[in-house]
Design a protein around this motif. Sequence first.
Motif, PDB file in Angstrom:
ATOM      1  N   GLN A   1      -7.101   2.220 -10.237  1.00  0.00           N
ATOM      2  CA  GLN A   1      -8.541   2.305 -10.501  1.00  0.00           C
ATOM      3  C   GLN A   1      -9.068   1.087 -11.240  1.00  0.00           C
ATOM      4  O   GLN A   1     -10.254   0.746 -11.119  1.00  0.00           O
ATOM      5  CB  GLN A   1      -8.861   3.573 -11.290  1.00  0.00           C
ATOM      6  CG  GLN A   1      -8.314   3.575 -12.714  1.00  0.00           C
ATOM      7  CD  GLN A   1      -8.585   4.874 -13.452  1.00  0.00           C
ATOM      8  OE1 GLN A   1      -9.492   5.615 -13.083  1.00  0.00           O
ATOM      9  NE2 GLN A   1      -7.795   5.152 -14.474  1.00  0.00           N
TER      10      GLN A   1
ATOM     11  N   PRO B   1     -14.315   7.263  -2.870  1.00  0.00           N
ATOM     12  CA  PRO B   1     -13.584   7.871  -3.980  1.00  0.00           C
ATOM     13  C   PRO B   1     -12.369   7.017  -4.336  1.00  0.00           C
ATOM     14  O   PRO B   1     -11.760   6.392  -3.452  1.00  0.00           O
ATOM     15  CB  PRO B   1     -13.154   9.222  -3.419  1.00  0.00           C
ATOM     16  CG  PRO B   1     -14.152   9.518  -2.349  1.00  0.00           C
ATOM     17  CD  PRO B   1     -14.503   8.194  -1.751  1.00  0.00           C
ATOM     18  N   MET B   2     -12.034   6.947  -5.584  1.00  0.00           N
ATOM     19  CA  MET B   2     -10.955   6.084  -6.055  1.00  0.00           C
ATOM     20  C   MET B   2      -9.645   6.275  -5.278  1.00  0.00           C
ATOM     21  O   MET B   2      -8.997   5.293  -4.897  1.00  0.00           O
ATOM     22  CB  MET B   2     -10.745   6.292  -7.559  1.00  0.00           C
ATOM     23  CG  MET B   2      -9.651   5.429  -8.173  1.00  0.00           C
ATOM     24  SD  MET B   2      -8.044   6.251  -8.157  1.00  0.00           S
ATOM     25  CE  MET B   2      -8.285   7.516  -9.398  1.00  0.00           C
TER      26      MET B   2
ATOM     27  N   SER C   1     -11.591   1.156  -5.586  1.00  0.00           N
ATOM     28  CA  SER C   1     -11.540   1.804  -4.277  1.00  0.00           C
ATOM     29  C   SER C   1     -11.508   0.752  -3.182  1.00  0.00           C
ATOM     30  O   SER C   1     -11.661  -0.439  -3.435  1.00  0.00           O
ATOM     31  CB  SER C   1     -12.731   2.747  -4.083  1.00  0.00           C
ATOM     32  OG  SER C   1     -13.952   2.027  -4.110  1.00  0.00           O
TER      33      SER C   1
ATOM     34  N   GLU D   1      -4.511  15.439  -1.659  1.00  0.00           N
ATOM     35  CA  GLU D   1      -5.226  15.328  -2.928  1.00  0.00           C
ATOM     36  C   GLU D   1      -4.390  14.673  -4.015  1.00  0.00           C
ATOM     37  O   GLU D   1      -4.913  13.910  -4.836  1.00  0.00           O
ATOM     38  CB  GLU D   1      -5.679  16.711  -3.391  1.00  0.00           C
ATOM     39  CG  GLU D   1      -6.831  17.285  -2.595  1.00  0.00           C
ATOM     40  CD  GLU D   1      -8.077  16.420  -2.699  1.00  0.00           C
ATOM     41  OE1 GLU D   1      -8.403  15.984  -3.820  1.00  0.00           O
ATOM     42  OE2 GLU D   1      -8.709  16.159  -1.664  1.00  0.00           O
TER      43      GLU D   1
ATOM     44  N   VAL E   1     -11.025   8.016   0.828  1.00  0.00           N
ATOM     45  CA  VAL E   1     -11.890   9.076   1.335  1.00  0.00           C
ATOM     46  C   VAL E   1     -11.024  10.255   1.793  1.00  0.00           C
ATOM     47  O   VAL E   1      -9.945  10.057   2.359  1.00  0.00           O
ATOM     48  CB  VAL E   1     -12.808   8.577   2.470  1.00  0.00           C
ATOM     49  CG1 VAL E   1     -13.689   7.437   1.992  1.00  0.00           C
ATOM     50  CG2 VAL E   1     -12.015   8.168   3.700  1.00  0.00           C
TER      51      VAL E   1
ATOM     52  N   THR F   1     -15.154   1.176   2.331  1.00  0.00           N
ATOM     53  CA  THR F   1     -15.519   2.538   2.739  1.00  0.00           C
ATOM     54  C   THR F   1     -15.633   2.739   4.249  1.00  0.00           C
ATOM     55  O   THR F   1     -14.999   3.645   4.795  1.00  0.00           O
ATOM     56  CB  THR F   1     -16.824   2.956   2.031  1.00  0.00           C
ATOM     57  OG1 THR F   1     -16.649   2.829   0.620  1.00  0.00           O
ATOM     58  CG2 THR F   1     -17.193   4.389   2.377  1.00  0.00           C
TER      59      THR F   1
ATOM     60  N   TYR G   1     -19.358   2.846  -2.736  1.00  0.00           N
ATOM     61  CA  TYR G   1     -17.993   3.073  -3.217  1.00  0.00           C
ATOM     62  C   TYR G   1     -17.373   4.320  -2.589  1.00  0.00           C
ATOM     63  O   TYR G   1     -17.995   5.383  -2.542  1.00  0.00           O
ATOM     64  CB  TYR G   1     -17.977   3.259  -4.738  1.00  0.00           C
ATOM     65  CG  TYR G   1     -18.319   2.023  -5.534  1.00  0.00           C
ATOM     66  CD1 TYR G   1     -17.582   0.851  -5.393  1.00  0.00           C
ATOM     67  CD2 TYR G   1     -19.373   2.049  -6.442  1.00  0.00           C
ATOM     68  CE1 TYR G   1     -17.890  -0.270  -6.141  1.00  0.00           C
ATOM     69  CE2 TYR G   1     -19.689   0.924  -7.196  1.00  0.00           C
ATOM     70  CZ  TYR G   1     -18.944  -0.229  -7.040  1.00  0.00           C
ATOM     71  OH  TYR G   1     -19.254  -1.337  -7.782  1.00  0.00           O
TER      72      TYR G   1
ATOM     73  N   THR H   1      -2.638   7.808  -1.853  1.00  0.00           N
ATOM     74  CA  THR H   1      -3.641   6.908  -2.434  1.00  0.00           C
ATOM     75  C   THR H   1      -3.867   5.739  -1.485  1.00  0.00           C
ATOM     76  O   THR H   1      -2.906   5.068  -1.096  1.00  0.00           O
ATOM     77  CB  THR H   1      -3.177   6.374  -3.806  1.00  0.00           C
ATOM     78  OG1 THR H   1      -2.842   7.472  -4.663  1.00  0.00           O
ATOM     79  CG2 THR H   1      -4.262   5.527  -4.451  1.00  0.00           C
TER      80      THR H   1
END
Length: 379
Positions: free
Chosen positions: A257, A60-61, A262, A86, A64, A265, A58, A90
Amino acid sequence: MQLQSKLPDVGTTIFAVMSKMALDHHAINLSQGFPDFPISDKLIQLVNKYMEAGKNQYAPMPGVPELRSAISKVIEDKYGYLPNPETEITVTAGATEAIYATLAALVNEGDEVILFDPAYDCYDPSIRLNGGIPIHLTLKQPDFSIDWNKVEESITHRTRVIMVNTPHNPSGAVLNHEDLKTLEELAIKHDLIVISDEVYEHIIFGHSHESALKYEGLSKRCVAIYSFGKTFHATGWKSGYIIAPDYLTKEIRKVHQFLVFSVNTPVQYALAEFLNDRENYIHISDMYEQKRNVFQEALKDSRFEVIPCHGTYFQLLSYKGISDLDDMSMAEKLTKGHKVASIPISVFYQNKQDDKLLRFCFAKNEDTLLKAADILCKI
């Protein structure tokens, strides 16, 4: 068991219908918007590199950090706006998930959402599924421009969101500086959220893309949506992203979420590294402009009228001088009888307005485009 459908008027999307029809009748598929040429070997190698490196669990929600940082730099370079990786970026499972998550997070029961027909077919159902009321306004003909006076007349105390799409699918029209300034003024005046679908930002001809993020008043109340699938010819990867101020991002992530959590990856890591070289994306418009020009030139002796295309990889053709058939029947006739598949434009209108227009995708090899054009010129 008695089941009450939430979307009783919605069937299988036209893209699936026409692609199946193309397959069944061995037609050239210029209907669904996907390229028939390979993506970058370098990008493929990068995905494999990160798979081999063990980046297979997975992410990060929100996405990355490396990818969100790379996106931030690209947006600053293109639009002069530096989103916080941050709190304002998204990564999503494509633009469709981004659109749905945004509407689910920001539209409440009874809120009105203004959108413009012809509109991409996921907008209206996503609004209704989340309790919103779609307010369909029709783009002006023949240039598919927005009547901003009509927009302001349509705003009520229940209006919460305006959705815009530039470059515009299906017409290929683009919004200009004056459009974005007017949108900014209306959004501020009426305290509205703007959803700006900009998935074809890198496919625009003879213009620079007017992103909502370039306008300070819009950037503070806008959700801008982008697609790596469109940009890098990898529609099957279903990878995109949202840029929005932190107070909107916080709410959108609450929904995101629980939709997908997510996104793939190794693909995220590969895209992060790929974006670090501007040469990997700054010439995309040139490539598609060449394909558009080849297709248009090959159609110059046909009986179809070529509608100006300023962006996207879609070309509208009018068949008013050829047939009185409705556009769905014409699309079926072309697919089954002439072996070229397209999309009828009436499906993008709430009222099924039929202007005798068909949409053809030119994200294809030139041989494919020339073969299709040769067939169309004989009609």
